[in-house]
Write a protein that holds these residues in place. Structure first.
Motif, PDB file in Angstrom:
ATOM      1  N   ASP A 227      18.044   5.818  10.107  1.00  0.00           N
ATOM      2  CA  ASP A 227      18.983   6.935  10.256  1.00  0.00           C
ATOM      3  C   ASP A 227      20.289   6.571   9.551  1.00  0.00           C
ATOM      4  N   GLY A 228      21.279   7.437   9.655  1.00  0.00           N
ATOM      5  CA  GLY A 228      22.522   7.190   8.943  1.00  0.00           C
ATOM      6  C   GLY A 228      23.188   5.894   9.350  1.00  0.00           C
ATOM      7  N   TRP A 229      23.135   5.576  10.663  1.00  0.00           N
ATOM      8  CA  TRP A 229      23.763   4.344  11.142  1.00  0.00           C
ATOM      9  C   TRP A 229      23.062   3.114  10.580  1.00  0.00           C
ATOM     10  N   SER A 230      21.767   3.243  10.277  1.00  0.00           N
ATOM     11  CA  SER A 230      20.985   2.096   9.808  1.00  0.00           C
ATOM     12  C   SER A 230      21.469   1.586   8.449  1.00  0.00           C
ATOM     13  N   MET A 231      22.136   2.436   7.677  1.00  0.00           N
ATOM     14  CA  MET A 231      22.459   2.045   6.314  1.00  0.00           C
ATOM     15  C   MET A 231      23.521   0.946   6.255  1.00  0.00           C
ATOM     16  N   THR A 232      24.360   0.840   7.290  1.00  0.00           N
ATOM     17  CA  THR A 232      25.347  -0.240   7.303  1.00  0.00           C
ATOM     18  C   THR A 232      24.683  -1.599   7.461  1.00  0.00           C
ATOM     19  N   PRO A 233      23.816  -1.802   8.475  1.00  0.00           N
ATOM     20  CA  PRO A 233      23.123  -3.096   8.528  1.00  0.00           C
ATOM     21  C   PRO A 233      22.193  -3.325   7.340  1.00  0.00           C
ATOM     22  N   PHE A 234      21.640  -2.251   6.767  1.00  0.00           N
ATOM     23  CA  PHE A 234      20.803  -2.416   5.573  1.00  0.00           C
ATOM     24  C   PHE A 234      21.633  -3.007   4.431  1.00  0.00           C
ATOM     25  N   ALA A 235      22.809  -2.423   4.185  1.00  0.00           N
ATOM     26  CA  ALA A 235      23.662  -2.914   3.104  1.00  0.00           C
ATOM     27  C   ALA A 235      24.131  -4.339   3.391  1.00  0.00           C
ATOM     28  N   ARG A 236      24.442  -4.620   4.649  1.00  0.00           N
ATOM     29  CA  ARG A 236      24.883  -5.966   5.026  1.00  0.00           C
ATOM     30  C   ARG A 236      23.771  -6.986   4.790  1.00  0.00           C
ATOM     31  N   ASP A 237      22.552  -6.657   5.213  1.00  0.00           N
ATOM     32  CA  ASP A 237      21.438  -7.590   5.042  1.00  0.00           C
ATOM     33  C   ASP A 237      21.115  -7.794   3.563  1.00  0.00           C
ATOM     34  N   LEU A 238      21.200  -6.725   2.777  1.00  0.00           N
ATOM     35  CA  LEU A 238      20.922  -6.847   1.349  1.00  0.00           C
ATOM     36  C   LEU A 238      21.961  -7.743   0.679  1.00  0.00           C
TER      37      LEU A 238
END
Length: 246
Positions: A227-238
């Motif tokens: 979801d939209g909130w998921s994109m912050t941890p996605f970017a952080r992990d990447l």
């Protein structure tokens, strides 16, 4: 007022963490400080994790201050701890959740489309190690099972099929020599391209090369996986994986 007890001090810290503000007083309202329903859900989750207590979203709306919540936790049944999580054996056929079933059904009804795609575009400047970035994408996909889950059918019913980490190969597509004028349409076209949930991993990553030191990285995730909130941890992990790979 400053916190008077260790519990109020912890709640103040959690308010500040979720809201991104400092100097929380115990009489400050969560919603007056910029809180909304999504942040309220995050705060409840952080309180549960930190204090190991059950707290309803209704309790936060009725007592939106640190002082009120601390008193609520003291006088109500909210202090009852949750049962401990235990390891379970994954069944051979993994059912879908209600939310996944809804999105799967809409995909069957409409066919592959970009309606439920979530795009994240990052502009990158400087020297870029494309091979390290490609490996970092693989690291993130390996870390998060939702990014390597397919939704095939069995007897007309969807199920989850989690692809093993080594088999979940997600290519990083590189598009060379894109101009700034061409970039918006290229990003929009990629964001509109749908997923076949039974065959495609629910994530695509494309790198647009604007110049020797200028890039745009586009990640498109289907809403069935994030979801939209998921994109912050996605970017952080990447970012973390890329730094490790370089």
């Amino acid at each position: 007022r400053a916190p008077r007890t260790p519990r109020e001090e912890i709640l103040c810290e959690l308010f500040a963490e979720v809201l991104g503000v400092t100097d929380i007083g115990i009489d400050d309202s969560f919603f007056s400080l910029g809180g909304h329903s999504l942040l309220a859900t995050r705060l409840i989750s952080r309180i549960r994790t930190t204090l190991d207590v059950e707290l309803t979203i209704r309790a936060l709306f009725e007592t939106p201050t640190v002082a009120g919540l601390a008193e609520h936790l003291q006088t109500s049944n909210a202090h009852t701890t949750r049962p401990k999580l235990t390891t379970q054996t994954r069944p051979e056929t993994v059912p879908v959740s209600f939310a996944q079933r809804r999105l799967w059904f809409l995909g069957q009804l409409e066919g592959p489309s970009g309606t439920y795609n979530i795009p994240l575009a990052l502009r990158l400047r400087g020297q870029l190690d494309v091979d390290a970035l490609r490996l970092a994408v693989g690291d993130v996909v390996g870390r998060h099972e939702s990014l390597r889950t397919l939704f095939p059918q069995t007897d007309g019913q969807p199920r989850q099929h989690v692809v093993e980490g080594d088999a979940a190969v997600l290519p990083l597509t590189v598009t060379e020599s894109v101009t700034e004028d061409e970039l918006p349409e290229a990003l929009a076209r990629e964001a509109r391209t749908g997923f076949d949930l039974a065959r495609d991993l629910p994530l695509r990553v494309r790198l647009f090369v604007l110049g020797p030191m200028e890039y745009v990285l586009l990640a498109v995730v289907h809403h069935i996986a994030a979801d939209g909130w998921s994109m912050t941890p996605f970017a952080r992990d990447l970012s973390t994986a890329y730094q490790a790979r370089t």
